[in-house]
Design a protein around this motif. Sequence first.
Motif, PDB file in Angstrom:
ATOM      1  N   PRO A 243      46.255  58.126 -28.180  1.00 30.46           N
ATOM      2  CA  PRO A 243      44.846  57.844 -27.832  1.00 30.46           C
ATOM      3  C   PRO A 243      44.332  56.632 -28.593  1.00 30.46           C
ATOM      4  N   PRO A 244      43.341  55.926 -28.060  1.00 33.91           N
ATOM      5  CA  PRO A 244      42.722  54.840 -28.833  1.00 33.91           C
ATOM      6  C   PRO A 244      42.019  55.403 -30.055  1.00 33.91           C
ATOM      7  N   VAL A 245      41.933  54.596 -31.107  1.00 31.16           N
ATOM      8  CA  VAL A 245      41.349  55.078 -32.363  1.00 31.16           C
ATOM      9  C   VAL A 245      39.882  55.440 -32.189  1.00 31.16           C
ATOM     10  N   SER A 246      39.247  54.900 -31.156  1.00 30.51           N
ATOM     11  CA  SER A 246      37.825  55.180 -30.946  1.00 30.51           C
ATOM     12  C   SER A 246      37.575  56.433 -30.116  1.00 30.51           C
ATOM     13  N   ALA A 251      40.639  69.450 -32.590  1.00 29.05           N
ATOM     14  CA  ALA A 251      41.876  70.211 -32.789  1.00 29.05           C
ATOM     15  C   ALA A 251      42.539  70.574 -31.477  1.00 29.05           C
ATOM     16  N   ASN A 252      41.739  70.698 -30.393  1.00 28.01           N
ATOM     17  CA  ASN A 252      42.282  71.126 -29.107  1.00 28.01           C
ATOM     18  C   ASN A 252      42.370  70.001 -28.083  1.00 28.01           C
ATOM     19  N   SER A 253      42.239  68.731 -28.509  1.00 20.84           N
ATOM     20  CA  SER A 253      42.246  67.612 -27.567  1.00 20.84           C
ATOM     21  C   SER A 253      43.599  67.478 -26.870  1.00 20.84           C
ATOM     22  N   LEU A 254      43.546  66.987 -25.628  1.00 16.60           N
ATOM     23  CA  LEU A 254      44.735  66.838 -24.792  1.00 16.60           C
ATOM     24  C   LEU A 254      44.893  65.375 -24.380  1.00 16.60           C
ATOM     25  N   PRO A 255      46.072  64.996 -23.896  1.00 16.35           N
ATOM     26  CA  PRO A 255      46.242  63.628 -23.397  1.00 16.35           C
ATOM     27  C   PRO A 255      45.290  63.342 -22.246  1.00 16.35           C
ATOM     28  N   SER A 256      44.918  62.064 -22.112  1.00 12.88           N
ATOM     29  CA  SER A 256      43.980  61.691 -21.049  1.00 12.88           C
ATOM     30  C   SER A 256      44.687  61.126 -19.820  1.00 12.88           C
ATOM     31  N   GLY A 257      45.978  60.854 -19.923  1.00 17.60           N
ATOM     32  CA  GLY A 257      46.705  60.301 -18.788  1.00 17.60           C
ATOM     33  C   GLY A 257      47.005  58.824 -18.939  1.00 17.60           C
ATOM     34  N   SER A 258      46.173  58.110 -19.718  1.00 23.63           N
ATOM     35  CA  SER A 258      46.388  56.674 -19.908  1.00 23.63           C
ATOM     36  C   SER A 258      46.969  56.365 -21.279  1.00 23.63           C
ATOM     37  N   ASP A 259      47.340  57.403 -22.024  1.00 21.29           N
ATOM     38  CA  ASP A 259      47.798  57.195 -23.395  1.00 21.29           C
ATOM     39  C   ASP A 259      49.184  57.786 -23.631  1.00 21.29           C
ATOM     40  N   ALA A 260      50.033  57.708 -22.587  1.00 19.91           N
ATOM     41  CA  ALA A 260      51.357  58.310 -22.693  1.00 19.91           C
ATOM     42  C   ALA A 260      52.348  57.410 -23.413  1.00 19.91           C
ATOM     43  N   MET A 736      31.296  54.843 -23.009  1.00 18.59           N
ATOM     44  CA  MET A 736      32.246  54.377 -22.014  1.00 18.59           C
ATOM     45  C   MET A 736      33.486  55.274 -22.037  1.00 18.59           C
ATOM     46  N   ALA A 737      34.241  55.267 -20.930  1.00 17.64           N
ATOM     47  CA  ALA A 737      35.487  56.015 -20.875  1.00 17.64           C
ATOM     48  C   ALA A 737      36.455  55.470 -21.921  1.00 17.64           C
ATOM     49  N   ALA A 738      37.338  56.339 -22.410  1.00 23.21           N
ATOM     50  CA  ALA A 738      38.212  55.953 -23.518  1.00 23.21           C
ATOM     51  C   ALA A 738      39.055  54.731 -23.186  1.00 23.21           C
ATOM     52  N   ASP A 739      39.531  54.620 -21.930  1.00 21.28           N
ATOM     53  CA  ASP A 739      40.402  53.495 -21.591  1.00 21.28           C
ATOM     54  C   ASP A 739      39.624  52.255 -21.148  1.00 21.28           C
ATOM     55  N   TRP A 740      38.285  52.331 -21.092  1.00 20.74           N
ATOM     56  CA  TRP A 740      37.490  51.168 -20.683  1.00 20.74           C
ATOM     57  C   TRP A 740      37.624  50.031 -21.688  1.00 20.74           C
ATOM     58  N   TYR A 741      37.692  50.367 -22.963  1.00 23.87           N
ATOM     59  CA  TYR A 741      37.749  49.328 -23.989  1.00 23.87           C
ATOM     60  C   TYR A 741      39.024  48.497 -23.864  1.00 23.87           C
ATOM     61  N   SER A 743      41.038  48.165 -21.225  1.00 23.14           N
ATOM     62  CA  SER A 743      41.061  47.393 -19.984  1.00 23.14           C
ATOM     63  C   SER A 743      40.108  46.201 -20.067  1.00 23.14           C
ATOM     64  N   SER A 744      38.963  46.379 -20.751  1.00 24.21           N
ATOM     65  CA  SER A 744      38.021  45.269 -20.903  1.00 24.21           C
ATOM     66  C   SER A 744      38.615  44.170 -21.783  1.00 24.21           C
ATOM     67  N   ARG A 745      39.274  44.571 -22.861  1.00 24.37           N
ATOM     68  CA  ARG A 745      39.937  43.562 -23.702  1.00 24.37           C
ATOM     69  C   ARG A 745      40.994  42.802 -22.906  1.00 24.37           C
ATOM     70  N   GLN A 746      41.742  43.530 -22.092  1.00 22.24           N
ATOM     71  CA  GLN A 746      42.802  42.886 -21.332  1.00 22.24           C
ATOM     72  C   GLN A 746      42.229  41.880 -20.349  1.00 22.24           C
ATOM     73  N   ARG A 747      41.125  42.225 -19.703  1.00 24.76           N
ATOM     74  CA  ARG A 747      40.488  41.290 -18.769  1.00 24.76           C
ATOM     75  C   ARG A 747      40.010  40.035 -19.502  1.00 24.76           C
ATOM     76  N   ILE A 748      39.414  40.228 -20.683  1.00 26.43           N
ATOM     77  CA  ILE A 748      38.934  39.085 -21.452  1.00 26.43           C
ATOM     78  C   ILE A 748      40.106  38.231 -21.927  1.00 26.43           C
ATOM     79  N   ALA A 749      41.177  38.876 -22.420  1.00 20.77           N
ATOM     80  CA  ALA A 749      42.343  38.127 -22.888  1.00 20.77           C
ATOM     81  C   ALA A 749      42.953  37.310 -21.758  1.00 20.77           C
ATOM     82  N   ASP A 750      43.087  37.912 -20.589  1.00 14.18           N
ATOM     83  CA  ASP A 750      43.633  37.177 -19.446  1.00 14.18           C
ATOM     84  C   ASP A 750      42.747  35.990 -19.086  1.00 14.18           C
ATOM     85  N   ALA A 751      41.424  36.180 -19.184  1.00 12.19           N
ATOM     86  CA  ALA A 751      40.504  35.085 -18.875  1.00 12.19           C
ATOM     87  C   ALA A 751      40.605  33.962 -19.907  1.00 12.19           C
TER      88      ALA A 751
END
Length: 760
Positions: A243-246, A251-260, A736-741, A743-751
Amino acid sequence: MPVIAMRFLSTICLLLAIAAAPAMEREMDGPHHHLWTLGSAADLDPSAPSHFETIDRVGAVGEADGSVYRALKPDQFQVLWSMPAFALGPEHGAISQVFYLSVRFKDIAQKPMHFWSWRGGEGFYGKSILGEVGGAGDGAWKEETLVIPRSMLRSGDGRSLRFGVNNITAAIPVASMLLFSTDADLADRDLRITRAHALLRERRAAAVARAKDGMNDLGLPDPGAPGAPTSEDTKRGFSVFFPPVSRQLFANSLPSGSDARCQIRICPGESRSVLVAIRAIADLGRVGVAFSDPTSASGRIALSGAPVRWARYSIQKVGSSWSKDYRESPEHLSRGDPVIAPDRLGIACVTVRVPDGAGPGTYLGTLSITSERGGAAALPVSVEVLPFTLEHPAHATHGLFYYADYAEMSPFDLRDMRDHGIDMLVTGLLPKLSPGPQQTVAMDMTAVRATFAELKQLGFRSPMISSTGSLIDLVRSNARTADGSPEHHRAFSSVLTAIMDAAKAEGFTDTGFFPVDEPHTDPLIASALKACSWIRETPGARSYITANPKAVGVLQPVLDYDAYNLVYLTPEVGAEVKAAGATLMFYTSSVDVNPESNRYRAGFYFAKTGARSMQFFAYSLFEHDHHADFDGEHRDWNIVFPSMDEPTHDPTLEWEAVREGVYDYRYAYTLRAAAERARAEGRGGAADQALQTLESVLAPIDPIGKNAATPEQAIEADVRLKEERPDAAQDDGRRMAADWYESSRQRIADAIVRVQRTAP
């Protein structure tokens, strides 16, 4: 025996004991320990190895029950003493191992004494709270031992270690103090250490039990339906996700699907913290995590030697600092392999640091996970180094309220702040004052000059903000002037000028002065108006206020830096500050239980506001026990914890999220700067495309400050509201959703890469 003879014999015994005390003290010196037996003239002698610094706050020598002692006078602001330094590390006088302080005393008070150790920096005049001694009031002689973590004690001169005590509610007799380290040559060392940690656990459990009475346990949120474990997970006894650090974890958290997968995108010179979350299917016992050095054709990234820290769970307040709600959450990141069982998520944290000049490309490595009772895993790690470096404005952007006094700061704290992207402080940079001739003040600028030099060397930027809350009164009393007189005003200005001269000598072009915190009431606003007026009338000085709309309505003509609490920030406020010719800043709490709040506010939200700087409150302000969040009047205000392993405090998940936010801001700033250069070079189309990407990323962000905050932060902004109890439910809709950060960084980096490719 006649009474006179008995008194005479008692007096002789007391005198003999007093005469023997210095010899006793010398005899008990040894490798890594020092015993101070109180009860002699040496107690008050500044040349003695151990001595009181505040000699007027301790009583005469006494004797009771066969023990010679000094009584601590009650109701003192603080009692200070020094003891010889030993077992120091190679840098800045830090202790090289865990220390302990055994205090032998007569327990006659109904409230415990509070013991402090000096390390410089935030706290009580450079001291940090160690713990409590006594408080049973049963009149018994006792010896209690306090644990001193490595990051909680430092020698300022390489010769002595300083301590303090307050909350003294009776004339408490103290017979001795034994200071020793983990490897001290003491026959009963291990027993003392065992008892010290047992007492700490006992006091902590009692504090938590008392605090829980009348409080509301929110329990764990529903994590959703868990997916079926894979056959490989079942075989080894655990599953893994990243998972992202943010992301707020429980104790009972589960994977979100984008953090495998463990995939990291990073720039040269950037640092990122990576979380490894381990969900046990069976009892694993102790678990270890290790990374190899990722490599590519361009070279190698040093990761195998990076410390692995594990999230420590504790009970934390949810809501405002005065909330009655709590929940168990992971927060403190410390070393040491944990035991992981199915009922609690194991969370490891490793910081990836890519050096300046690292070649772009994909670096591949391996993550190895071992367990004591389960299986093992070897998982791929991918580090993509981007082909550009991040830029930074010439001025400071991210600040921290750091309550140091008289410019006495810890070098370890300052390094830690810079490592997390902090480049500005709101702190105490005042010199120590004494009476000068003809209604002036004399100033000891030694610490001020040294601190400005160190701040500059570490990369802090302008403006630095110095608290001046008590300066008007201190100047008046030392200059011996009438309040508000021309002489008073001139002496006040002379202090500001001396601070600015010291700052400019080290390259700090702007210095702000902060006289009143959060002036909500009319008397505080009047006080701020006087102080800000005097600041503005000092050539080159700039005024700073932690602002609210009511105060700014009165103070704006004498304000330079309008630092609004986040809950009051709006686009209209920004426009008003700009129209007044002032500089917009904002500040916010760093101690939200959700790490995402720190990343959001420091990063893309800050980038959208147009503010020049934002500041977090605070760094390491503890009420009492460091791991009991509700054993004081309010929650602990900290984003670090004392470290048992090193002289720098241990981080938290919230602190690591701050750094992520700082870099989010720098990605946005780098894209904007690249677009401005493109336009200046005649590449208007490329500039427009880059700015459209940035606007698209920032579009979902609501600029209204109270929506970026929580209802509880409005209470933090105005403590008069501390009895209010907002709904404790966490409003996930404001984040924001956990994976928004990512994906937003990636869009900015690509730009950024695209606009740079269009350069001639």
